[in-house]
Scaffold this active site. Sequence first.
Site, PDB file in Angstrom:
ATOM      1  N   ASP A   1      34.701  34.495  43.470  1.00  0.00           N
ATOM      2  CA  ASP A   1      34.063  34.945  42.232  1.00  0.00           C
ATOM      3  C   ASP A   1      32.877  35.846  42.562  1.00  0.00           C
ATOM      4  O   ASP A   1      31.850  35.386  43.049  1.00  0.00           O
ATOM      5  CB  ASP A   1      33.573  33.731  41.423  1.00  0.00           C
TER       6      ASP A   1
ATOM      7  N   TYR B   1      26.227  41.383  41.723  1.00  0.00           N
ATOM      8  CA  TYR B   1      25.923  40.702  42.981  1.00  0.00           C
ATOM      9  C   TYR B   1      25.812  41.686  44.153  1.00  0.00           C
ATOM     10  O   TYR B   1      25.314  41.318  45.216  1.00  0.00           O
ATOM     11  CB  TYR B   1      26.952  39.617  43.312  1.00  0.00           C
TER      12      TYR B   1
ATOM     13  N   LYS C   1      33.061  41.270  37.428  1.00  0.00           N
ATOM     14  CA  LYS C   1      32.545  41.261  36.052  1.00  0.00           C
ATOM     15  C   LYS C   1      31.881  42.591  35.710  1.00  0.00           C
ATOM     16  O   LYS C   1      31.249  43.206  36.584  1.00  0.00           O
ATOM     17  CB  LYS C   1      31.510  40.125  35.882  1.00  0.00           C
TER      18      LYS C   1
ATOM     19  N   HIS D   1      30.396  40.007  31.613  1.00  0.00           N
ATOM     20  CA  HIS D   1      29.428  39.105  32.248  1.00  0.00           C
ATOM     21  C   HIS D   1      28.533  38.399  31.225  1.00  0.00           C
ATOM     22  O   HIS D   1      28.162  37.246  31.395  1.00  0.00           O
ATOM     23  CB  HIS D   1      28.555  39.918  33.219  1.00  0.00           C
TER      24      HIS D   1
END
Length: 275
Positions: free
Chosen positions: A49, A54, A79, A112
């Site tokens: 994930d 990120y 996302k 998200h």
Amino acid sequence: MDLALATRLAMNDGRGDPVVGLGVYAIPPGRPTREAVQAALDAGYRHIDTARLYGNEEDVGAAVRASGVPREEVFITTKVWNADHGYEAALRAGEASLRRLGIGYIDLYLIHWPVPKLRGETWRALVRLREDGVCRSIGVSNYTIPHLEELLATSDVAPAVNQVEFSPFLYQQGLLEFCRSRGILVEAYSPLTKGQRLGDPVLGSVARAHGRTPAQVLLRWGLQHGLVVLPKSARPARIRENAALFDFELPPADLARLDALSEAYRTSWNPDGAP
Ligand code: NDP
């Protein structure tokens, strides 16, 4: 159902979502992410994930490609970030995430956060990205019941997944029942409360009774509630620990003790009341 690490739970689009995924939030890009993903694949995880936010999509993709695990065995989520909402921007964002991942297709592409005003257009873009083969399944994250009701009233395509914060300390029973009744699979993020509640005495006593760690009990609790769990660790030993969940079971009395820990405890953003 007898679960195993790579068991896939059915989604409403006919595809499956492996029950345990490695979360890679806050694992730095470069070697740390590649090593964590490699450790997870070695331990038998088949679900990673990540997110645009990120900053480590390239490394997730590189590690999966280098692992030798066949592409179709691995399930990769990313996302669309808040800055990329709107129809055209979300189309571009999905294509760019896929380019960074370099893995042929995204298994699950999520909104998200339910960005006001724009999320409906963004959802239309995700439907299009799925039609175009950029991703295979689409879903949302941090959606509350009102956000889901709005989406279901305005689109023919229901999300396959809603990824939300979920743990015994934030037992979102109403949201879980709503999602289940609409065929939306719930994925639990921050299932370990970012480590903040691992010292809880009730959790500790359940863990001792089963000869398990508090982290394993939190994850097993999620699995027994029908959730996909997404624990994050950057350390191989903990990555393995968080996967050793399939040779014990929590009896109803222990599940009830854990359910009773619920106190709306959140470790990050709270979408309740978000317009
Ligand atoms: P988690 O609840 O997974 O907790 C991670 C923390 O717990 C880290 O500090 C980790 O440290 C520690 N930890 C991991 N395993 C153990 C263990 N066995 N024993 C003791 N400590 C342990 O937090 P996250 O917030 O990272 O959530 C997991 C994933 O969910 C994210 O990585 C991300 O993929 C997703 N997520 C999604 C969000 C969304 O808005 N959609 C928001 C937040 C998370 P260490 O790494 O040092 O082992």
